[in-house]
Design an enzyme around this catalytic site. Structure first.
Site, short mmCIF file in Angstrom:
data_model
loop_
_atom_site.label_atom_id
_atom_site.label_comp_id
_atom_site.label_asym_id
_atom_site.label_seq_id
_atom_site.Cartn_x
_atom_site.Cartn_y
_atom_site.Cartn_z
N GLY A 178 25.93 26.59 -50.47
CA GLY A 178 25.02 27.69 -50.73
C GLY A 178 23.95 27.92 -49.67
CG ASN A 202 26.30 30.75 -48.15
OD1 ASN A 202 27.08 31.17 -48.99
ND2 ASN A 202 26.29 29.48 -47.76
CB SER A 259 30.36 25.14 -50.01
OG SER A 259 30.86 26.41 -49.63
CG HIS A 313 35.40 26.49 -52.89
ND1 HIS A 313 35.07 27.28 -53.96
CD2 HIS A 313 34.26 26.31 -52.18
CE1 HIS A 313 33.78 27.56 -53.93
NE2 HIS A 313 33.27 26.98 -52.85
CG ASP A 345 37.38 28.38 -56.41
OD1 ASP A 345 38.32 28.30 -55.58
OD2 ASP A 345 36.28 27.84 -56.22
#
Length: 237
Positions: free
Chosen positions: A99, A127, A60, A213, A210
């Site tokens: 992801g 990840n 991402s 990011h 958030d």
């Protein structure tokens, strides 16, 4: 430079978004389109300038998850502008997928190599760390990625990006995960760039709402972190 304690937790959360989430999937930086599964919408056209095609295989962070205009603001797009402004020839293709683990990258790399890249930047593994996967497995997957590139595109140059694991998995795991990238780079004789989110992760104003990011400003810093290593690779083309 290794990130301070706690910063790596932010990094791994940033890479863990699911590509089926409500936020839009980013478009590629250049005219070549790379679908989520790795297939291309058409055969890659040669760069009109003869510039080396630079394929960014990543998570991402590469895809620009959460950005309003990832085709402009994700760090590969910023790198394209840096290259253009400094007279360095590069034709950037963004193949980031939110992801994705290193095993997922392996499953689509053969499709991505149909882009016939001259340079492959590998940003993967974060990840794996988020899930607490065995660092030896991650290392094996990255080595297999490198082998696939060399088999399909023998003249392509590679650049591996340093990633980090969350500190809440324990100091030993964090150390082992950090070390795997340098070990793979040394064994495979590929250059290793610094931690992508150095001076970004954990800094609120450089991250989206958030808190994980990067904002466009954060992505610009990530691009500058990576650019010196990539510039050296491009100079050898």
């Amino acid at each position: 430079m290794r990130p301070k304690v706690g910063v790596a937790v932010v990094l791994l959360a940033a890479c863990g978004g699911n590509d089926s989430a409500a936020k839009p999937r980013p478009a590629p930086v250049e005219s070549t389109t790379v679908a989520a599964g790795g297939a291309t919408s058409r055969a890659p056209a040669p760069s009109p300038t003869g510039a080396p095609r630079v394929l960014f295989l990543g998570t991402s962070l590469t895809a620009g998850y959460g950005l309003d205009d990832p085709g402009h603001d994700a760090y590969p797009a910023v790198i394209q502008r840096i290259a253009d402004s400094t007279g360095v020839k590069a034709d950037v293709v963004n193949a980031g997928l939110s992801g994705e683990t290193s095993a997922g990258a392996l499953r689509r790399v053969d499709w991505l190599l149909k882009q016939k890249p001259d340079v492959v930047v590998i940003e993967t593994g974060a990840n794996d760390g988020l899930r607490g996967l065995n660092p030896d497995s991650t290392a094996a997957n990255i080595r297999e990625l490198i082998e696939r590139v060399r088999k399909e595109q023998p003249l392509a140059r590679l650049l591996l990006v340093q990633m980090e694991a969350p500190t809440n998995l324990g100091a030993q795991y964090t150390r082992e995960f950090h070390a795997l990238f340098a070990k793979v780079a040394a064994a495979e004789k590929v250059p290793l760039s610094p931690f992508l989110l150095d001076h970004v992760a954990g800094i609120a104003r450089l991250n989206q709402g958030d808190g994980i990011h990067p904002t466009p400003e954060g992505a610009q810093i990530a691009a500058r972190n990576l650019w010196p290593s990539l510039k050296k690779v491009l100079a050898k083309q």
